[in-house]
Write a protein that holds these residues in place. Structure first.
Motif, PDB file in Angstrom:
ATOM      1  N   GLY A  37       1.074  16.089 -15.504  1.00  0.00           N
ATOM      2  CA  GLY A  37       1.027  14.713 -15.995  1.00  0.00           C
ATOM      3  C   GLY A  37       2.278  14.355 -16.773  1.00  0.00           C
ATOM      4  O   GLY A  37       3.372  14.843 -16.490  1.00  0.00           O
ATOM      5  N   GLU A  38       2.101  13.522 -17.781  1.00  0.00           N
ATOM      6  CA  GLU A  38       3.220  13.065 -18.589  1.00  0.00           C
ATOM      7  C   GLU A  38       3.554  14.046 -19.715  1.00  0.00           C
ATOM      8  O   GLU A  38       2.660  14.616 -20.333  1.00  0.00           O
ATOM      9  N   GLN A  39       4.848  14.240 -19.946  1.00  0.00           N
ATOM     10  CA  GLN A  39       5.353  15.061 -21.067  1.00  0.00           C
ATOM     11  C   GLN A  39       4.596  16.392 -21.175  1.00  0.00           C
ATOM     12  O   GLN A  39       3.910  16.672 -22.161  1.00  0.00           O
ATOM     13  N   ILE A  40       4.770  17.195 -20.173  1.00  0.00           N
ATOM     14  CA  ILE A  40       4.062  18.475 -20.067  1.00  0.00           C
ATOM     15  C   ILE A  40       4.423  19.399 -21.231  1.00  0.00           C
ATOM     16  O   ILE A  40       5.595  19.620 -21.526  1.00  0.00           O
ATOM     17  N   CYS A  41       3.398  19.904 -21.900  1.00  0.00           N
ATOM     18  CA  CYS A  41       3.544  20.825 -23.035  1.00  0.00           C
ATOM     19  C   CYS A  41       4.482  20.255 -24.109  1.00  0.00           C
ATOM     20  O   CYS A  41       5.229  21.013 -24.756  1.00  0.00           O
ATOM     21  N   GLY A  42       4.453  18.949 -24.283  1.00  0.00           N
ATOM     22  CA  GLY A  42       5.253  18.322 -25.328  1.00  0.00           C
ATOM     23  C   GLY A  42       6.729  18.171 -25.006  1.00  0.00           C
ATOM     24  O   GLY A  42       7.520  17.816 -25.880  1.00  0.00           O
ATOM     25  N   THR A  43       7.114  18.421 -23.763  1.00  0.00           N
ATOM     26  CA  THR A  43       8.515  18.294 -23.363  1.00  0.00           C
ATOM     27  C   THR A  43       8.740  16.924 -22.710  1.00  0.00           C
ATOM     28  O   THR A  43       7.817  16.118 -22.585  1.00  0.00           O
ATOM     29  N   GLU A  44       9.957  16.680 -22.273  1.00  0.00           N
ATOM     30  CA  GLU A  44      10.270  15.433 -21.575  1.00  0.00           C
ATOM     31  C   GLU A  44       9.936  15.507 -20.085  1.00  0.00           C
ATOM     32  O   GLU A  44      10.095  14.521 -19.360  1.00  0.00           O
ATOM     33  N   PHE A  45       9.500  16.651 -19.647  1.00  0.00           N
ATOM     34  CA  PHE A  45       9.223  16.857 -18.230  1.00  0.00           C
ATOM     35  C   PHE A  45       7.862  16.283 -17.842  1.00  0.00           C
ATOM     36  O   PHE A  45       6.833  16.628 -18.432  1.00  0.00           O
ATOM     37  N   SER A  46       7.850  15.404 -16.837  1.00  0.00           N
ATOM     38  CA  SER A  46       6.618  14.818 -16.310  1.00  0.00           C
ATOM     39  C   SER A  46       6.544  15.097 -14.807  1.00  0.00           C
ATOM     40  O   SER A  46       7.550  14.974 -14.097  1.00  0.00           O
ATOM     41  N   PHE A  47       5.354  15.444 -14.354  1.00  0.00           N
ATOM     42  CA  PHE A  47       5.201  15.781 -12.936  1.00  0.00           C
ATOM     43  C   PHE A  47       3.750  15.600 -12.542  1.00  0.00           C
ATOM     44  O   PHE A  47       2.836  15.952 -13.284  1.00  0.00           O
ATOM     45  N   ASP A  48       3.533  15.029 -11.351  1.00  0.00           N
ATOM     46  CA  ASP A  48       2.173  14.857 -10.844  1.00  0.00           C
ATOM     47  C   ASP A  48       2.100  15.330  -9.402  1.00  0.00           C
ATOM     48  O   ASP A  48       3.123  15.386  -8.698  1.00  0.00           O
ATOM     49  N   ILE A  49       0.891  15.687  -8.979  1.00  0.00           N
ATOM     50  CA  ILE A  49       0.683  16.268  -7.644  1.00  0.00           C
ATOM     51  C   ILE A  49      -0.458  15.557  -6.936  1.00  0.00           C
ATOM     52  O   ILE A  49      -1.506  15.284  -7.532  1.00  0.00           O
ATOM     53  N   GLU A  50      -0.260  15.267  -5.654  1.00  0.00           N
ATOM     54  CA  GLU A  50      -1.306  14.697  -4.808  1.00  0.00           C
ATOM     55  C   GLU A  50      -1.481  15.561  -3.576  1.00  0.00           C
ATOM     56  O   GLU A  50      -0.547  16.239  -3.136  1.00  0.00           O
ATOM     57  N   ILE A  51      -2.689  15.498  -3.009  1.00  0.00           N
ATOM     58  CA  ILE A  51      -2.991  16.207  -1.774  1.00  0.00           C
ATOM     59  C   ILE A  51      -3.103  15.199  -0.644  1.00  0.00           C
ATOM     60  O   ILE A  51      -3.776  14.179  -0.775  1.00  0.00           O
ATOM     61  N   VAL A  52      -2.433  15.477   0.457  1.00  0.00           N
ATOM     62  CA  VAL A  52      -2.536  14.639   1.654  1.00  0.00           C
ATOM     63  C   VAL A  52      -3.048  15.520   2.789  1.00  0.00           C
ATOM     64  O   VAL A  52      -2.500  16.597   3.043  1.00  0.00           O
ATOM     65  N   VAL A  53      -4.086  15.068   3.462  1.00  0.00           N
ATOM     66  CA  VAL A  53      -4.706  15.845   4.537  1.00  0.00           C
ATOM     67  C   VAL A  53      -4.128  15.424   5.882  1.00  0.00           C
ATOM     68  O   VAL A  53      -4.071  14.231   6.201  1.00  0.00           O
ATOM     69  N   GLY A  54      -3.678  16.403   6.674  1.00  0.00           N
ATOM     70  CA  GLY A  54      -3.154  16.129   8.005  1.00  0.00           C
ATOM     71  C   GLY A  54      -4.261  15.719   8.960  1.00  0.00           C
ATOM     72  O   GLY A  54      -5.445  15.736   8.611  1.00  0.00           O
ATOM     73  N   MET A  73       0.835  -1.203   0.000  1.00  0.00           N
ATOM     74  CA  MET A  73       0.000   0.000   0.000  1.00  0.00           C
ATOM     75  C   MET A  73       0.867   1.250   0.000  1.00  0.00           C
ATOM     76  O   MET A  73       1.912   1.296   0.642  1.00  0.00           O
ATOM     77  N   ASP A  74       0.419   2.264  -0.732  1.00  0.00           N
ATOM     78  CA  ASP A  74       1.099   3.556  -0.750  1.00  0.00           C
ATOM     79  C   ASP A  74       1.038   4.158   0.660  1.00  0.00           C
ATOM     80  O   ASP A  74      -0.037   4.430   1.182  1.00  0.00           O
ATOM     81  N   GLN A  75       2.198   4.358   1.284  1.00  0.00           N
ATOM     82  CA  GLN A  75       2.239   4.827   2.670  1.00  0.00           C
ATOM     83  C   GLN A  75       1.643   6.220   2.848  1.00  0.00           C
ATOM     84  O   GLN A  75       1.185   6.572   3.939  1.00  0.00           O
ATOM     85  N   THR A  76       1.633   7.011   1.787  1.00  0.00           N
ATOM     86  CA  THR A  76       1.045   8.345   1.904  1.00  0.00           C
ATOM     87  C   THR A  76      -0.476   8.284   2.021  1.00  0.00           C
ATOM     88  O   THR A  76      -1.122   9.299   2.254  1.00  0.00           O
ATOM     89  N   ARG A  77      -1.043   7.072   1.863  1.00  0.00           N
ATOM     90  CA  ARG A  77      -2.490   6.906   1.976  1.00  0.00           C
ATOM     91  C   ARG A  77      -2.936   6.509   3.384  1.00  0.00           C
ATOM     92  O   ARG A  77      -4.118   6.381   3.656  1.00  0.00           O
ATOM     93  N   VAL A  78      -1.986   6.316   4.302  1.00  0.00           N
ATOM     94  CA  VAL A  78      -2.335   5.822   5.633  1.00  0.00           C
ATOM     95  C   VAL A  78      -3.257   6.785   6.373  1.00  0.00           C
ATOM     96  O   VAL A  78      -4.271   6.379   6.956  1.00  0.00           O
ATOM     97  N   LEU A  79      -2.944   8.083   6.381  1.00  0.00           N
ATOM     98  CA  LEU A  79      -3.797   9.043   7.074  1.00  0.00           C
ATOM     99  C   LEU A  79      -5.195   9.093   6.464  1.00  0.00           C
ATOM    100  O   LEU A  79      -6.194   9.188   7.185  1.00  0.00           O
ATOM    101  N   ALA A  80      -5.269   9.018   5.157  1.00  0.00           N
ATOM    102  CA  ALA A  80      -6.574   9.020   4.486  1.00  0.00           C
ATOM    103  C   ALA A  80      -7.365   7.767   4.861  1.00  0.00           C
ATOM    104  O   ALA A  80      -8.588   7.821   5.063  1.00  0.00           O
ATOM    105  N   LEU A  81      -6.681   6.636   4.955  1.00  0.00           N
ATOM    106  CA  LEU A  81      -7.332   5.388   5.341  1.00  0.00           C
ATOM    107  C   LEU A  81      -7.900   5.484   6.755  1.00  0.00           C
ATOM    108  O   LEU A  81      -9.047   5.094   7.017  1.00  0.00           O
ATOM    109  N   LEU A  82      -7.098   6.023   7.680  1.00  0.00           N
ATOM    110  CA  LEU A  82      -7.561   6.197   9.051  1.00  0.00           C
ATOM    111  C   LEU A  82      -8.734   7.178   9.129  1.00  0.00           C
ATOM    112  O   LEU A  82      -9.677   6.977   9.890  1.00  0.00           O
ATOM    113  N   GLU A  83      -8.678   8.224   8.323  1.00  0.00           N
ATOM    114  CA  GLU A  83      -9.754   9.216   8.292  1.00  0.00           C
ATOM    115  C   GLU A  83     -11.060   8.577   7.808  1.00  0.00           C
ATOM    116  O   GLU A  83     -12.135   8.828   8.368  1.00  0.00           O
TER     117      GLU A  83
END
Length: 491
Positions: free
Chosen positions: A201-218, A1-11
């Motif tokens: 996401g993947e290949q932003i604006c046709g470049t080789e740069f890929s990046f994704d963002i998630e929100i984790v609630v405290g 399991m993705d460890q960053t999901r633990v707080l969400a699971l408990l919530e």
């Protein structure tokens, strides 16, 4: 399991059942292949899952400011992602050079040069790197990050994308406090919008740069404002600070190089790329370029969040918001729990930048400014702050675990306290009180000094800031409490 999901699971479980029993935690651990011991330890740490009673330090959820202050640069950024577009046409080294030239410094309290922090992570050769944004705005009397997330969530995401491009990261997390559901929703909407526009996401604006963002609630922990405690929480663990070094820039989230920036810091990054370093430095001072958001409350006519250039005189800000000067006993700048106390005469020569506040005997901190009126009971204020820190200490190190509790205990010993909390007419004089039942001022000094010098992280080191300032500025009020023999009739 993705460890960053633990707080969400408990919530999710907490919302469904209203409590997290041992049986429920055992089932969760079994279903998700997690360690029961670790899961139970995590659940027991956070106030959200334990209905933990917090200290009485006032929080500051302010209405929107009717006045923007002297300037409006940060909060007026358009959502066209022009800063990111500019960055995509630059090399990582060029982006870093521009950021270094801007002189941007952290806006969360420490004031560390942002460019140097990015460079540490950029120079690492790890296969995976992260960008983490600290939006766990837990400092009382501070509301600036919430304003940013409500009005310019795009600036936060754009700054994260630029950071990822510069340092070579492909994943970002926004760690947001649970008390910001509206801000979380707005951030989610912006993430969906920029993903659809091709900026995430993947290949932003046709470049080789890929990046994704998630929100984790405290889940309710003041100490998670400290960067390494926040990373521990992100990993699904108890939010306890780690020893440094290694610093997060080298070994952060999952022991990978990680940039941890404050919400306001990262929201400044698109401005630097949009305007250029030279134009960015037109506001502020040589050592503190740019503008900053200040949360102003207390004895003022128009409380709110205001934007001013760094280096602005404190009195100029207070004149703008309409302070009740004749009724001000002291100001607390830098945070409602950890901010230092300054007398009105000191405010006359203080400026709102890191060096200016240090010269005045305080610190800029999160940029909050609270004015306390002349009726403020200084010992009662210190007691509330002590209870707050006692309740919020993670207990990882002995100086903080023992010290916060002991200081609260001593301040609660003041015989006069019980009478003040009830009808004054019910108070009586008790001439038989022993010395051990009195408030020991010398012990307060000794504990505060020891905690400041020996605590594991900034939490314990700053827990006594208010107390030490109060003892220095208002010694007679503590002496009055220590000498008092009054107790309640029921005492």
């Amino acid at each position: 399991m993705d460890q960053t999901r633990v707080l969400a699971l408990l919530e999710e479980e907490y919302e469904r059942y209203g409590e997290l029993t041992c049986d429920r935690l055992e089932t969760l651990a079994r279903e998700h292949d997690l360690s029961f011991t670790r899961l139970a330890g995590t659940a027991s740490f956070y106030a959200r899952f334990n209905e933990k009673k917090m200290g009485e330090v006032s929080d500051c959820k302010l209405p929107e400011s009717p006045f923007p202050g002297e300037v409006r640069r940060i909060l007026s950024q358009p959502s066209d992602y022009a800063g990111l577009r500019a960055a995509l046409g630059m090399t990582p080294d060029k982006i870093l050079d521009e950021l270094m030239a801007s002189g941007l410094r952290g806006r969360g309290g420490a004031g560390f040069p942002t460019g140097l922090k990015w460079k540490t992570t950029k120079d690492c050769t790890s296969r995976m790197k992260y960008v983490v944004i600290n939006a766990d705005e837990g400092e009382p009397d501070t509301a600036k990050d919430g304003v940013i997330l409500r009005h310019i969530p795009h600036a936060v995401l754009e700054g994260m994308l630029i950071c990822g491009l510069c340092v070579g990261a492909s994943k970002g997390y926004v760690y947001i406090r649970a008390e910001y559901p509206e801000e979380k929703e707005l951030l989610e909407q912006e993430i969906a919008r920029v993903r659809k526009a091709g900026f995430l996401g993947e290949q932003i604006c046709g470049t080789e740069f890929s990046f994704d963002i998630e929100i984790v609630v405290g889940a309710g922990s003041y100490v998670c404002g400290e960067e390494t405690a926040l990373l521990s929480s992100l990993e699904g663990q108890r939010g306890e600070p780690r020893l440094k070094p290694p610093f997060p820039g080298v070994a952060g989230l999952f022991q990978m190089p990680t940039v941890v920036n404050n919400t306001e810091t990262i929201a400044n990054v698109p401005l630097v790329l949009r305007l250029g370093a030279k134009a960015y430095r037109e506001y502020g001072t040589e050592k503190n370029p740019g503008t900053k958001l200040f949360t102003v409350c207390g004895e003022v006519e128009n409380p709110g969040v205001y934007e001013f250039p760094l280096g602005t005189p404190v009195t100029q800000v207070l004149d703008t918001v309409g302070w009740k000067k004749t009724n001000v006993k002291m100001a607390q700048i830098g945070g409602g729990a950890s901010g230092c106390l300054l007398l009105p005469e000191t405010l006359e020569r203080a400026t709102l930048d890191i060096e200016g506040m240090a010269a005045a005997g305080g610190s800029l901190g999160t940029g909050s400014i609270r004015l306390w009126d002349r009726q403020t009971d200084i010992v009662e204020l210190c007691r509330n702050v002590a209870l707050f820190f006692r309740d919020e200490s993670c207990g990882k190190c002995t100086p903080c675990r023992y010290g916060t509790g002991k200081i609260a205990e001593i301040l609660m010993k003041a015989p006069f306290y019980a009478a003040r909390r009830q009808d004054k007419a019910s108070a009586r004089v008790c001439s038989s009180k022993t010395e051990s039942e009195k408030m020991d001022i010398d012990e307060l000094y000794a504990l505060a000094a020891y905690m400041t010098d020996n605590s594991r992280c900034a939490f314990g080191q700053s827990a006594c800031t208010v107390l030490l300032a109060a003892l220095r500025l208002f010694p007679e009020e503590f002496e009055d409490y220590a000498k008092s023999k009054e107790v309640s009739a029921n005492g």
